[in-house]
Design an enzyme around this catalytic site. Structure first.
Site, PDB file in Angstrom:
ATOM      1  N   TRP A  87      42.474  75.162  33.192  1.00 40.26           N
ATOM      2  CA  TRP A  87      41.574  74.538  32.214  1.00 40.26           C
ATOM      3  C   TRP A  87      40.167  74.395  32.776  1.00 40.26           C
ATOM      4  O   TRP A  87      39.181  74.537  32.053  1.00 40.26           O
ATOM      5  CB  TRP A  87      42.111  73.155  31.823  1.00 40.26           C
ATOM      6  CG  TRP A  87      41.171  72.370  30.945  1.00 40.26           C
ATOM      7  CD1 TRP A  87      41.050  72.466  29.577  1.00 40.26           C
ATOM      8  CD2 TRP A  87      40.230  71.372  31.358  1.00 40.26           C
ATOM      9  NE1 TRP A  87      40.089  71.585  29.138  1.00 40.26           N
ATOM     10  CE2 TRP A  87      39.574  70.908  30.195  1.00 40.26           C
ATOM     11  CE3 TRP A  87      39.875  70.834  32.591  1.00 40.26           C
ATOM     12  CZ2 TRP A  87      38.584  69.916  30.241  1.00 40.26           C
ATOM     13  CZ3 TRP A  87      38.901  69.856  32.638  1.00 40.26           C
ATOM     14  CH2 TRP A  87      38.265  69.403  31.471  1.00 40.26           C
ATOM     15  N   HIS A  88      40.055  74.169  34.081  1.00 43.97           N
ATOM     16  CA  HIS A  88      38.736  73.950  34.672  1.00 43.97           C
ATOM     17  C   HIS A  88      37.885  75.209  34.690  1.00 43.97           C
ATOM     18  O   HIS A  88      36.658  75.111  34.710  1.00 43.97           O
ATOM     19  CB  HIS A  88      38.880  73.398  36.101  1.00 43.97           C
ATOM     20  CG  HIS A  88      39.124  71.922  36.143  1.00 43.97           C
ATOM     21  ND1 HIS A  88      40.374  71.378  36.014  1.00 43.97           N
ATOM     22  CD2 HIS A  88      38.273  70.877  36.286  1.00 43.97           C
ATOM     23  CE1 HIS A  88      40.291  70.055  36.088  1.00 43.97           C
ATOM     24  NE2 HIS A  88      39.025  69.727  36.245  1.00 43.97           N
ATOM     25  N   GLY A  89      38.490  76.377  34.733  1.00 40.87           N
ATOM     26  CA  GLY A  89      37.650  77.565  34.767  1.00 40.87           C
ATOM     27  C   GLY A  89      38.443  78.849  34.795  1.00 40.87           C
ATOM     28  O   GLY A  89      39.617  78.875  35.194  1.00 40.87           O
TER      29      GLY A  89
END
Length: 488
Positions: free
Chosen positions: A319-321
């Site tokens: 989700w972060h990247g």
């Protein structure tokens, strides 16, 4: 528009607050609410007006689907709504990453789409997925459109969180006292905002000047250079994101909206479990409620519990990247959590077997004193080990590529030796090391901003403190910087 910008501090915020206060004074509460909605839309459009169409579509789609789910809980409709949200997020955030890896694995030359990442899409997507799930489960009572729109776009939390659930804020939009001037909330909010602004522009942006060269410019790092760079980023990320979160909380309070706390001294954690209970707390709660528990949580035995923990952290990393460094970071924290929970489960079983004997032994003064000293030592070791594990994870989180991460890690374990002062732009002088040590002591022993704000009293000492924080921060605003979590 950044919070630490002259446009925000001296134009957007004063005008928005003045109009809000004026309408609230004359008890036009709907007008005050609409003012916040319009101001939030302007705030978002300031970055790029082309993003407006996407967020308007997202709001309209999720509101309609949520209302239908409330009237007729239908699992297929819920699946469709969640899939649409995840599909948009996947397209804008991951499609080029997917194509890059297809080309690498197959040798194909599929052209990348070069899709621009819309601002805040991860945050408002997660918020609205939570809304759909809760609407399906009958947990949503208020479907007034203005309340829903403000829930999504409220400018303090729109760009980088905290990830707000409808139950946290929508009930506040229904209260008349929310749209009245509250001088206590205004004062506390101003202090929390000032503290967060100081953290961001004075501390985070300063140590960034030490972290960036080590990760992005140096070709190899010695032991001191690698640890200096890794520690500098560790503190940069902490003061950057906690600073933003505090500014969001403070701004919310100024408008009488209480947003959920996102940080609770995470570097004081004595375990990875405790770290994730105090770092980006709203994301941790979202992943627990809408991913870990639906996967089965801890209801089906230890092995499935560990599997669910690992998958939750892995997906949290993704989700972060869109990058393999984030996959590795999520994998690391998945393994950390599995190991930590396994250790706690074993420890509980041993304590059950030896509990009676230990209880009797603690009645002896000498043994009781020894156990107290041992507990202090054990907690200190646990905190240091947790901190080191977190730093190793941050190396992958920060690095642009896996090779950049390995470059830093090689230096940290001494593979490039330990000469002192080979690269003068990295943090290894006495001043830099003193600052890093001071920040380490700060995050480990000082009360956090929320704890400090609870002592606030309306007097000249507090007024002077708030003024000093704001003036000092404003003097540092000219440096070019962005919040790290804006990219997610």
């Amino acid at each position: 528009m950044l919070f630490p910008s002259f446009e925000f501090l001296f134009l957007f915020l004063p005008i928005t607050f003045f109009v809000y206060a004026f309408l609230s004074k004359y008890k036009w509460f709907t007008g005050a609410k609409v003012t916040l909605i319009l101001a939030s839309i302007v705030f978002y459009a300031y970055w790029d007006y082309r993003y407006l169409l996407l967020i308007f579509f997202s709001i309209g789609f999720n509101y309609i689907v949520g209302k239908k789910l409330k009237d007729n809980p239908n699992k297929k409709l819920l699946t469709f709504g969640v899939a649409m949200n995840l599909g948009l997020l996947t397209y804008f955030k991951y499609v080029d990453f997917f194509l890059e890896n297809v080309n690498w694995l197959t040798g194909a030359s599929i052209p990348l789409l070069n899709v621009a990442l819309p601002l805040a899409i991860s945050f408002f997507t997660f918020q609205q997925i939570g809304f759909l799930v809760d609407a399906y489960k009958g947990r949503v009572a208020d479907f007034r459109f203005t309340n829903y729109v403000l829930f999504v776009v409220f400018f303090p939390q729109l760009i980088a969180g905290p990830i707000v659930q409808h139950k946290d804020v929508i009930p506040q939009f229904k209260r008349k006292e929310t749209f009245q001037i509250n001088y206590k909330n205004l004062t506390i909010g101003l202090f929390v905002f000032a503290a967060g602004l100081f953290k961001k522009v004075v501390i985070a942006d300063s140590v960034a000047l030490w972290a960036t060269p080590g990760f992005d410019e140096a070709t190899s790092l010695t032991f001191y250079e690698a640890w200096g760079s890794a520690l500098a980023y560790t503190f940069q990320l902490y003061f950057d994101f906690s600073g933003y979160s505090e500014m969001a909380l403070g701004l919310g309070l100024m408008f009488n909206i209480k947003l959920p706390i996102n940080f609770n001294s995470p570097y004081k954690a004595n375990s990875i479990i405790d770290f994730w209970r105090s770092w980006h707390m709203t994301l941790s709660n979202f992943l627990k409620d809408y991913l870990y528990i639906p996967l089965g949580g801890n209801r089906s035995g230890k092995l499935r519990k560990y599997r669910n923990l690992f998958l939750t952290m892995l997906l949290g990393g993704i989700w972060h990247g869109a990058g393999w460094t984030f996959v590795i970071w999520g994998t690391l924290h998945g393994l950390y959590n599995v190991i930590n929970h396994s250790f706690r489960d074993i420890k509980k079983r041993l304590q059950l077997k030896t509990g009676a004997m230990e209880t009797a032994a603690t009645q002896i003064p000498e043994i009781k004193s020894f156990i107290s000293i041992q507990a202090v030592f054990t907690n200190a070791v646990a905190r240091i080990l947790t901190f080191i594990a977190v730093i190793i994870g941050w190396v992958f989180f920060r690095a642009e590529t896996i090779s950049d991460a390995l470059k830093v890690l090689k230096g940290m374990i001494g593979l490039n030796g330990a000469p002192f002062g080979t690269l003068d732009y990295l943090p290894q002088g006495s001043l830099e090391l003193t600052v890093l040590l001071g920040l380490f002591l700060w995050v480990n022993f000082a009360p956090n901003t929320i704890e400090f704000s609870q002592r606030l009293k309306p007097n000249w000492n507090w007024a002077l403190l708030i003024s000093l924080l704001l003036i000092t921060a404003i003097l540092f605003i000219n440096r070019k910087a962005e919040f790290l979590y804006f990219q997610f």
